[in-house]
Design a protein around this motif. Structure first.
Motif, short mmCIF file in Angstrom:
data_model
loop_
_atom_site.label_atom_id
_atom_site.label_comp_id
_atom_site.label_asym_id
_atom_site.label_seq_id
_atom_site.Cartn_x
_atom_site.Cartn_y
_atom_site.Cartn_z
N THR A 53 0.84 -1.20 0.00
CA THR A 53 0.00 0.00 0.00
C THR A 53 0.87 1.25 0.00
N THR A 82 -4.08 1.34 -3.78
CA THR A 82 -4.40 2.75 -3.63
C THR A 82 -5.64 2.92 -2.75
N GLY A 83 -5.78 4.13 -2.22
CA GLY A 83 -6.95 4.44 -1.43
C GLY A 83 -6.72 4.40 0.07
N SER A 85 -3.05 4.88 1.77
CA SER A 85 -2.04 5.92 2.04
C SER A 85 -1.72 6.75 0.81
N HIS A 86 -2.14 6.28 -0.36
CA HIS A 86 -1.91 7.01 -1.61
C HIS A 86 -3.18 6.96 -2.46
N PRO A 87 -3.64 8.10 -2.98
CA PRO A 87 -4.84 8.10 -3.80
C PRO A 87 -4.61 7.47 -5.19
N SER A 88 -3.35 7.46 -5.62
CA SER A 88 -2.98 6.85 -6.89
C SER A 88 -1.55 6.33 -6.76
N GLU A 106 -2.13 -1.25 -10.50
CA GLU A 106 -2.80 -0.59 -9.38
C GLU A 106 -3.90 -1.50 -8.85
N PRO A 108 -7.14 -1.36 -6.57
CA PRO A 108 -8.04 -0.41 -5.91
C PRO A 108 -8.37 -0.85 -4.49
N TYR A 109 -8.73 0.12 -3.68
CA TYR A 109 -9.04 -0.12 -2.26
C TYR A 109 -10.07 -1.24 -2.08
#
Length: 136
Positions: A53, A82-83, A85-88, A106, A108-109
């Motif tokens: 993450t 992502t989602g 600690s990092h949005p992307s 990537e 996704p959360y």
């Protein structure tokens, strides 16, 4: 037949976004591991699909060093969640993966890492069963 990074990224229920050239996806995956360590290479043997993450990878330098450590040991690829600690996926991760030709996607959360881990474990188990039962 061993599972590949392509097998993972093409599983529709995971909703993964590929961030590398298509031809890099055919690497065999020996196992999956989750790591937030700055340098997990000491605990890897090569061929692992690493999921993270990026929780402890805040700076560009730390992100680059992480990818370099995976490339050095021969990791099969990197899934960046992502989602949390990092949005992307951070640009430094993408650049380093490109530089080292490390397959990157990537996560996704909404996709739990355990789902990817179970998917690979089931594929490895099935391939070993097929090999063991092959009479030739």
């Amino acid at each position: 037949m061993s599972p590949t990074v392509r097998d993972v990224v093409e599983e529709p229920s995971f909703d993964l976004r590929v961030l590398c050239p298509d031809e890099w996806l055919d690497r065999d995956v020996r196992w999956v591991t989750i790591s937030e360590l700055p340098d997990p290479s000491r605990f890897l043997q090569g061929g692992e699909l690493v999921l993270t993450t990026g929780l402890r990878k805040r700076s560009g330098a730390a992100q680059t060093e992480f990818v370099e450590s995976l490339a050095k040991v021969g990791a099969a690829g990197l899934g960046f969640g992502t989602g949390l600690s990092h949005p992307s996926v951070p640009r430094a991760i993408i650049r380093a993966a490109e530089e080292h030709r490390l397959p990157l996607f990537e996560v996704p959360y909404a996709t739990p890492f355990i789902a990817i881990t179970q998917f690979i474990a089931e594929r490895i188990s099935a391939s070993r069963f097929m090999f063991a039962s092959d009479p030739t």
